[in-house]
Scaffold this active site. Structure first.
Site, PDB file in Angstrom:
ATOM      1  CE  LYS A 274       8.348  24.534  36.277  1.00 18.85           C
ATOM      2  NZ  LYS A 274       9.735  24.635  35.859  1.00 18.85           N
TER       3      LYS A 274
ATOM      4  CB  CYS B  63       7.170  19.699  35.426  1.00 19.79           C
ATOM      5  SG  CYS B  63       7.844  19.813  37.082  1.00 19.79           S
TER       6      CYS B  63
ATOM      7  N   GLY C 272      -0.782  18.446  32.075  1.00 18.79           N
ATOM      8  CA  GLY C 272      -0.919  19.541  33.044  1.00 18.79           C
ATOM      9  C   GLY C 272       0.104  19.334  34.141  1.00 18.79           C
TER      10      GLY C 272
ATOM     11  CG  ASN D 108      16.493  12.787  14.541  1.00 22.58           C
ATOM     12  OD1 ASN D 108      17.569  12.397  15.007  1.00 22.58           O
ATOM     13  ND2 ASN D 108      15.780  12.071  13.700  1.00 22.58           N
TER      14      ASN D 108
ATOM     15  CB  THR E 109      -0.930   0.009   1.232  1.00 19.25           C
ATOM     16  OG1 THR E 109      -0.142  -0.206   2.422  1.00 19.25           O
ATOM     17  CG2 THR E 109      -2.000  -1.046   1.156  1.00 19.25           C
TER      18      THR E 109
ATOM     19  CG  ASN F 102       3.869   1.983  11.231  1.00 18.42           C
ATOM     20  OD1 ASN F 102       4.333   1.180  12.034  1.00 18.42           O
ATOM     21  ND2 ASN F 102       3.620   1.662   9.985  1.00 18.42           N
TER      22      ASN F 102
ATOM     23  CE1 TYR G 294       3.346  10.588  32.285  1.00 21.27           C
ATOM     24  CE2 TYR G 294       3.960  11.020  30.015  1.00 21.27           C
ATOM     25  CZ  TYR G 294       3.700  11.477  31.291  1.00 21.27           C
ATOM     26  OH  TYR G 294       3.791  12.806  31.563  1.00 21.27           O
TER      27      TYR G 294
END
Ligand SMILES: NC(=O)c1ccc[n+]([C@@H]2O[C@H](COP(=O)([O-])OP(=O)(O)OC[C@H]3O[C@@H](n4cnc5c(N)ncnc54)[C@H](O)[C@@H]3O)[C@@H](O)[C@H]2O)c1
Length: 264
Positions: free
Chosen positions: A226, A223, A220, A179, A40, A168, A211
Site C-alpha cells: 500500500k 503496509c 505483503g 540518497n 579484479t 557488496n 529481515y
C-alpha cells in the site's frame, strides 16, 4: 608468507615485519595453502579476470612442485562460476593433476574494509568457506582454526562467489536508497538526517539483520504494498516520479516475485 608482483608492496610488508617474496620465488615458499587475493577490476563494464588468470597459473606451478596435497584458495571477488570454469581448468592444465584428487580448491571471499583491512582480516565477522569437496573445505577450516569464536559457514564454490556480490550490492543499494529518499524528503522541506536517525530504530529491516533475507517471498501485509504504490502515486501526481527509480524498481521486482511465488 606474502607473495606479490609489486616490489613496493613487498618492501612495505617486510617493513611491517612480514615475510614477503616476489612471485618468481613462490615455488620455494614451502606453502601448502595458497590464499590468492589479486585485483579484479571492472574494465569497460566487465569484470577483468586477467590478473586472476596470471596468478592462478603462477600458483599452479608452485602447486605442481608441492610434495603434499596443496590447496588453492581464491579470495578475490569474482562472478559465480569463475572458480569452476576459469581457475580449476588452469590449475588442472598447469599441474597436470585433477581437483579433489591431486589438490584442493576453495573460494573464501574477503569481507574486509579497505580502510581497516588488517584489523578486519584478524577479526572477521564471518568466515565463508566455499568448496565443492569436504577435503578442500576442511583444509581451509584448519587455516582458520584459531578463529573459533567467528561464525564459519560452509557452502559450494558458486554460492561463495555469489555471497560476496550480494554483500557488496546490498551495501550499495542501501546507500542509493537513502540518497533517493533523502532527495525526496528535501524536496518536501523535510530533514533527511533527522528522519534517517529515527528510521534506523523504526525500520525492522535495520534492527533485525535477517529481515527480508528469505529468498523468493514477495513483500505483503497491510503496509508495504500500500505505501510503496501510494507514495509512488503521490510523487507521480506531483510530476516527481523521475526522482525515485529505486522505488519503481522495488514495486516491479515485488510484482515479479509475487507472480513467481504464486506459480511455484
Ligand atoms: N580492498 C578491499 O577493501 C576489498 C575488500 C573485499 C574484497 N576485495 C577484493 O579482493 C581482491 C583484491 O583487492 P585489493 O583491494 O586487495 O587489490 P590490490 O589492488 O590492493 O591488489 C592486491 C595485491 O595483488 C598484487 N598483485 C597484482 N597482480 C598480481 C599477480 N599476478 N600475482 C601476485 N600478486 C599480484 C598487487 O600488487 C597488490 O599488492 C579484489 O577482487 C577485490 O574486489 C577487496
Amino acid at each position: 608468507m606474502f607473495v606479490d608482483v609489486s616490489s613496493e608492496r613487498i618492501q612495505l610488508l617486510r617493513q611491517r615485519g612480514h615475510e614477503a617474496v616476489p612471485v618468481d620465488q613462490l615455488s620455494n615458499a614451502g606453502c601448502d595453502v595458497f590464499l590468492v587475493s589479486v585485483p579484479t577490476p571492472t574494465v569497460r563494464g566487465e569484470v577483468d579476470l586477467a590478473v586472476v588468470r596470471h596468478a592462478t597459473a603462477a600458483v599452479g606451478q608452485a602447486m605442481a612442485a608441492s610434495a603434499g596435497w596443496p590447496v588453492f584458495v581464491l579470495r578475490s571477488t569474482v562472478p559465480p562460476g569463475t572458480t569452476e570454469e576459469l581457475v580449476i581448468p588452469i590449475l588442472e592444465r598447469v599441474t597436470g593433476g585433477s581437483t579433489a584428487r591431486d589438490f584442493g580448491v576453495c573460494m573464501n571471499p574477503e569481507f574486509l574494509r579497505a580502510a581497516s583491512a588488517e584489523q578486519d582480516f584478524l577479526a572477521p565477522r564471518v568466515i565463508v568457506v566455499g568448496g565443492n569437496d569436504q577435503r578442500s573445505r576442511d583444509a581451509l577450516i584448519g587455516v582458520y582454526a584459531s578463529w573459533n569464536d567467528v561464525p564459519l559457514i560452509e557452502m559450494n564454490l558458486r554460492t561463495a562467489e555469489g555471497t560476496k556480490y550480494v554483500a557488496n550490492l546490498f551495501n550499495a543499494a542501501k546507500i542509493s536508497f537513502f540518497n533517493e529518499m533523502g532527495r525526496v524528503l528535501r524536496a518536501f522541506g523535510a530533514d533527511p538526517d533527522v528522519a534517517f536517525a529515527a528510521v534506523v530504530y523504526g525500520a525492522e529491516g535495520l534492527w533485525n539483520p535477517t529481515y527480508g533475507t528469505r529468498w523468493g517471498t514477495p513483500f505483503g501485509g497491510m503496509c508495504l504494498p500500500k505505501d510503496a504504490s501510494g507514495f509512488l502515486g503521490f510523487l507521480t501526481a506531483m510530476g516527481m516520479e523521475e526522482m525515485v527509480p529505486m522505488l519503481k524498481a522495488t514495486i516491479t521486482v515485488n510484482e515479479e516475485t509475487a507472480k513467481e511465488y504464486s506459480a511455484a
